[in-house]
Write an enzyme that holds these catalytic residues in place. Structure first.
Site, mmCIF file in Angstrom:
data_model
loop_
_atom_site.group_PDB
_atom_site.id
_atom_site.type_symbol
_atom_site.label_atom_id
_atom_site.label_comp_id
_atom_site.label_asym_id
_atom_site.label_seq_id
_atom_site.Cartn_x
_atom_site.Cartn_y
_atom_site.Cartn_z
ATOM 1 N N ASP A 160 -5.220 -2.761 -2.392
ATOM 2 C CA ASP A 160 -6.521 -2.115 -2.496
ATOM 3 C C ASP A 160 -6.511 -0.975 -3.500
ATOM 4 O OD1 ASP A 160 -6.310 0.606 -0.734
ATOM 5 O OD2 ASP A 160 -5.119 -0.985 0.172
ATOM 6 N N GLU B 283 1.867 3.998 -4.092
ATOM 7 C CA GLU B 283 1.372 2.624 -4.220
ATOM 8 C C GLU B 283 2.280 1.784 -5.108
ATOM 9 O OE1 GLU B 283 -3.317 3.802 -3.553
ATOM 10 O OE2 GLU B 283 -2.413 3.860 -5.553
ATOM 11 N N ASP C 39 0.844 -1.184 0.000
ATOM 12 C CA ASP C 39 0.000 0.000 0.000
ATOM 13 C C ASP C 39 0.881 1.236 0.000
ATOM 14 O OD1 ASP C 39 -2.344 1.400 -0.070
ATOM 15 O OD2 ASP C 39 -2.785 1.224 2.067
ATOM 16 N N GLU D 94 20.352 18.167 -16.958
ATOM 17 C CA GLU D 94 20.205 19.257 -16.002
ATOM 18 C C GLU D 94 18.757 19.736 -15.989
ATOM 19 O OE1 GLU D 94 20.541 20.771 -13.315
ATOM 20 O OE2 GLU D 94 22.523 21.700 -13.543
ATOM 21 N N HIS E 122 30.376 17.847 -15.284
ATOM 22 C CA HIS E 122 31.087 18.153 -16.527
ATOM 23 C C HIS E 122 32.093 19.280 -16.325
ATOM 24 C CE1 HIS E 122 28.861 21.925 -16.999
ATOM 25 N NE2 HIS E 122 27.799 21.244 -16.572
#
Length: 455
Positions: A75, A50, A9, A334, A258
């Protein structure tokens, strides 16, 4: 063949709002609860929570016995119908979660069944415990769990397991597996903001806005008690030393920002929606230096990069030195800064002061003209992280990416709030690293290392 029942759940206190999931694996023959999993995941919708619960339950069952047959009971009508193949999955944020769930077990080992909410109390309680723990700045721990089966509940689970085979033959569909030299201040906005927001401006943790609303009354319900969002976590066990005798080698993600572009020294917003600049001469030199440093370490086994020009170029320089191929992943791009692309922080403050204030205060706020919120970036990075960790278990992988993604990887690993993005310095061509263990815990090993750039 052994049989398990997975009950799962998830809930959101707001939809979207502070969210968490819970899952329990039961022995189908006895109804005994074999293992539990729960996690506070920050701001998300019911649907995302869920699906995360389903994925955690399947993984927990697989860890117990990968050859077992598994009957999933939830459920959530939406999740059950989509995983059974009767409803299409339209929302792009749902598709990777469903694909991951389908990849845990072969298709002929898993069946799905919808159950009323009152029959899913164990998993529901776990999800609420995870959200309660997150609101208090803690991680959910099995030692504090109160979601134990009562004697009557255990008997009921055992008796229901006898009927499971018939119900599976009658209507529960089996699902298919998915084909699963001085440091420069960066151009990211989280670097350009001179001071962190005040405590009153602390934004909520971002996870997954924009999911489709549920298609069943059991969907869309807020979970019980409220609570503030504190962080997003990937935790299924207690923090610190694990009780498990051997968690195996972690998946280690080495995060390389980078090299410099012409925009970097000017501290301009440079995301995925701008001019896509290439490396400058200084940036190429930085890439060669980091390549030599990584070659000396000799630990990198694969390279994955953002598709933007500056990250591709950096990755290709490193890959040539390490004799490895580069795989591109759009999840590592990015943030898109909308109309702020190419502007300095001061220019944005002058032209769009209200939008900037809102963006600094709320991770779900967007830059002027659209773009991407920090919450959306966090959702994307979390999904990319989970995919890469699953694909590279026990390996060391270099991710060549950008300021906001790297900070988000670190923030999520630490369980830190979104305000922490404004408190991290991340230099061009710097190295950071996070290790991810089989029990769901993460360890930050390195942050903003630029020693390889010094003469």
């Amino acid at each position: 063949m052994r049989e398990f029942i997975v009950e799962a759940d998830g809930g959101s206190r707001g939809n979207p709002g502070p969210a968490g999931y819970g899952a329990v694996v039961l022995d189908a023959a006895t109804g005994e609860a074999l293992t539990e999993a729960a996690e506070y995941i920050g701001v998300a919708t019911n649907n995302v929570a869920e699906y995360r619960g389903l994925l955690a339950g399947l993984r927990a069952a697989h860890a117990l016995d990968p050859s077992a047959r598994v009957h999933v009971r939830m459920d959530s009508k939406l999740v059950i119908e989509q995983m059974s193949g009767r409803w299409k999955i339209k929302h792009p944020d749902m598709k990777p979660l469903a694909a991951e769930a389908r990849s845990v077990y072969p298709p002929d080992q898993v069946t799905y069944e919808w159950i009323p909410r009152e029959r899913n109390k164990h998993a529901d309680r776990l999800a609420n415990e995870a959200m309660d723990a997150g609101a208090k700045g803690r991680q959910w721990s099995p030692s504090r769990s109160g979601a134990v089966l009562t004697e009557d509940r255990a008997v009921g689970a055992a008796s229901e397991s006898a009927a499971a085979a018939g119900s599976r033959a009658a209507g529960a569909a089996r699902v298919g597996a998915a084909a699963p030299p001085s440091e420069q201040r960066p151009e990211s906005p989280s670097e350009q903001h001179p001071t962190a927001p005040s405590a009153g401006q602390a934004p909520r943790a971002g996870q997954a806005p924009g999911e489709q609303r549920p298609e069943s009354p059991s969907e869309g319900r807020p979970s019980s008690s409220g609570g503030e969002t504190v962080s997003e976590r990937r935790v299924t066990s207690a923090p610190g030393w694990s009780a498990a005798p051997d968690l195996g080698a972690p998946a280690t993600l080495v995060l390389l920002r980078h090299g410099e572009t012409p925009l970097t020294p000017q501290k301009r917003f440079s995301g995925s929606g701008g001019t896509d600049p290439s490396l400058s001469a200084a940036g190429r030199e930085q890439a060669h230096r980091v390549a030599e440093a990584l070659a000396r370490r000799g630990t990198i086994q694969a390279i994955v990069a953002s598709p933007l020009a500056r990250t591709r170029e950096t990755a290709e320089i490193v890959a040539a030195r390490l004799n490895l191929d580069v795989t591109l992943d759009d999840g590592l791009r990015e943030t898109d800064f909308g109309a702020w692309e190419g502007l300095t922080f001061g220019e944005v403050r002058e032209r769009h002061p209200d939008d900037l204030d809102a963006w600094l205060a709320d991770p779900e706020a967007h830059p002027t003209g659209g773009g991407e919120s920090f919450a959306e970036t966090a959702t994307r990075i979390a999904a990319t992280r989970d995919k890469l960790v699953a694909a590279h278990a026990g390996r060391t992988v270099l991710l060549v990416t950008h300021v906001t993604p790297i900070k988000t990887f670190v923030r999520l690993a630490l369980g830190a709030p979104p305000t922490s993005l404004f408190r991290m310095e991340l230099s061009a061509a710097s190295l950071s690293a996070v290790a991810y263990y089989a029990d769901g815990n993460a360890s930050v090993r390195l942050f903003n290392d630029t020693s390889h750039l010094r003469p």
